[in-house]
Motif scaffolding. Sequence first.
Motif, PDB file in Angstrom:
ATOM      1  N   SER A   8      13.181  14.112   5.292  1.00  0.00           N
ATOM      2  CA  SER A   8      13.372  14.743   3.986  1.00  0.00           C
ATOM      3  C   SER A   8      12.513  16.000   3.921  1.00  0.00           C
ATOM      4  N   GLU A  10      10.071  18.098   1.308  1.00  0.00           N
ATOM      5  CA  GLU A  10       9.330  18.104   0.044  1.00  0.00           C
ATOM      6  C   GLU A  10       8.996  19.553  -0.269  1.00  0.00           C
ATOM      7  N   LYS A 356      24.055  17.788  -8.619  1.00  0.00           N
ATOM      8  CA  LYS A 356      22.609  17.916  -8.431  1.00  0.00           C
ATOM      9  C   LYS A 356      22.067  19.137  -9.159  1.00  0.00           C
ATOM     10  N   GLU A 387      14.847  14.834  -7.172  1.00  0.00           N
ATOM     11  CA  GLU A 387      15.161  14.233  -5.876  1.00  0.00           C
ATOM     12  C   GLU A 387      16.676  14.266  -5.674  1.00  0.00           C
ATOM     13  N   THR A 389      20.091  14.482  -2.367  1.00  0.00           N
ATOM     14  CA  THR A 389      20.509  14.242  -0.988  1.00  0.00           C
ATOM     15  C   THR A 389      21.472  15.331  -0.555  1.00  0.00           C
ATOM     16  N   LYS A 409       8.239  19.883  -8.174  1.00  0.00           N
ATOM     17  CA  LYS A 409       8.492  19.340  -6.835  1.00  0.00           C
ATOM     18  C   LYS A 409       9.913  18.820  -6.721  1.00  0.00           C
ATOM     19  N   SER A 410      10.549  19.135  -5.591  1.00  0.00           N
ATOM     20  CA  SER A 410      11.860  18.591  -5.260  1.00  0.00           C
ATOM     21  C   SER A 410      11.774  17.852  -3.937  1.00  0.00           C
ATOM     22  N   ILE A 411      12.582  16.814  -3.813  1.00  0.00           N
ATOM     23  CA  ILE A 411      12.752  16.101  -2.546  1.00  0.00           C
ATOM     24  C   ILE A 411      14.227  16.212  -2.158  1.00  0.00           C
ATOM     25  N   ARG A 413      16.768  14.749   0.638  1.00  0.00           N
ATOM     26  CA  ARG A 413      16.932  13.760   1.691  1.00  0.00           C
ATOM     27  C   ARG A 413      18.117  14.126   2.588  1.00  0.00           C
TER      28      ARG A 413
END
Length: 439
Positions: A8, A10, A356, A387, A389, A409-411, A413
Amino acid sequence: MNFRIMDSFEIIGGKPLKGEIIPQGAKNEALQVISAVLLSEEKITIENVPDIKDVNNLINLLEDLGVAVQRHGKGSFAFQAKTIDLDYLRSEEFKRKGAALRGSIMIVGPLLARFGKAWIPKPGGDKIGRRRLDTHFIGLQKLGARFDYDASESFFSLSATELKGTYMLLDEASVTGTANIVMAAVLAKGVTTIYNAACEPYIQQLCRMLTSMGAIINGIGSNMLSIEGVDKLGGASHRMLPDMIEIGSFIGLAAMTRSEITIKDVHYPELGQIPGVFRKLGIHFELRGDDIYIPSRDSYEIETFIDGSILTIADAPWPGFTPDLLSIVLVVATQASGSVLIHQKMFESRLFFVDKLIDMGARIILCDPHRANVIGLGRKYPLKGIEMTSPDIRAGVSLLIAALSAEGKSIIRNVSQIDRGYQDIEQRLQALGAEIKRV
């Protein structure tokens, strides 16, 4: 480069970037010209090869087939397909590896032309809707190939006693379909005329490499190609173009993050409509030699049509606007002032990542699988980190650009999808000052 499927990114967004970035070699060209080495038993040198998952997997597949591969430093390879193990093409390992790689379809034309036989599992790749292979196989059948499909194993086999030149009108201007047919036709008997051929710069590059190997191709750069078959092809040296999709991505990145970025060595004449489309979004940049310089700006305003109606940006076969950049255009429009209708004509699932962006705060109306209306309110409502994908290569990079511009902050995946098309992306962004790490 090592890739892990569960990786992933970050990202801490909202920070302006600054510096120079060099685009990688073109992924879509690489899959074609590297497959073309199968047409000759002599040594072929290719430079500016991108170090990305899809290309590395294709090179590994050629090595498994028996192609001798020498690595001459970063991005430089020598290939020699003197001895090919055709039995490998019917192995379970080939079925597994080929099915995982969309670009594996590109080896069919060269194998059929040189050896009269080819096998290929139904290729994988992006989940962006149907990507049919009819154009490939219909074109090869017209040259004289026999075609069988084993539905139980999703496995194609083709054979030909002799390929013969013919006239054909392609039902769609498929880039990979055109490339496959061209590679088969260069060793066919007689003259092949391909009308409604794709004419992207990457097809032009493939044709130029083949002519340097001894092929006879007329009409390069047009939608009608005439190919006079020859008995055999020799060696060559070839340098790949920079990736126009990366260049467009970096233009969008600079605008979204209010950054001052110089994109080096872009081969500007090969970019077609790409610069003009980004200018319609209000992005200002200038050409300095063969570099694109994008100054830092707080705002950019979407143009309207001359009669004042809402701007529509749609994809089309070259010289139209490439579908691979519509995802980037859509993201960039979220932080512009004004509205734009994005019309993705070629793939019916490529806009499904907008949910998203809506979660991040973007104003987007998804009209149907092909159209999205983006309402840009300037930076009145900045995107916020979430977060998410990555569903495919281009959507993944679009979400990455959105995350770099968002607050917090973004994640992201499933970044192995991004790795398939973008070389060392986090290191190159870190060099510009981005706060991004792989976890």
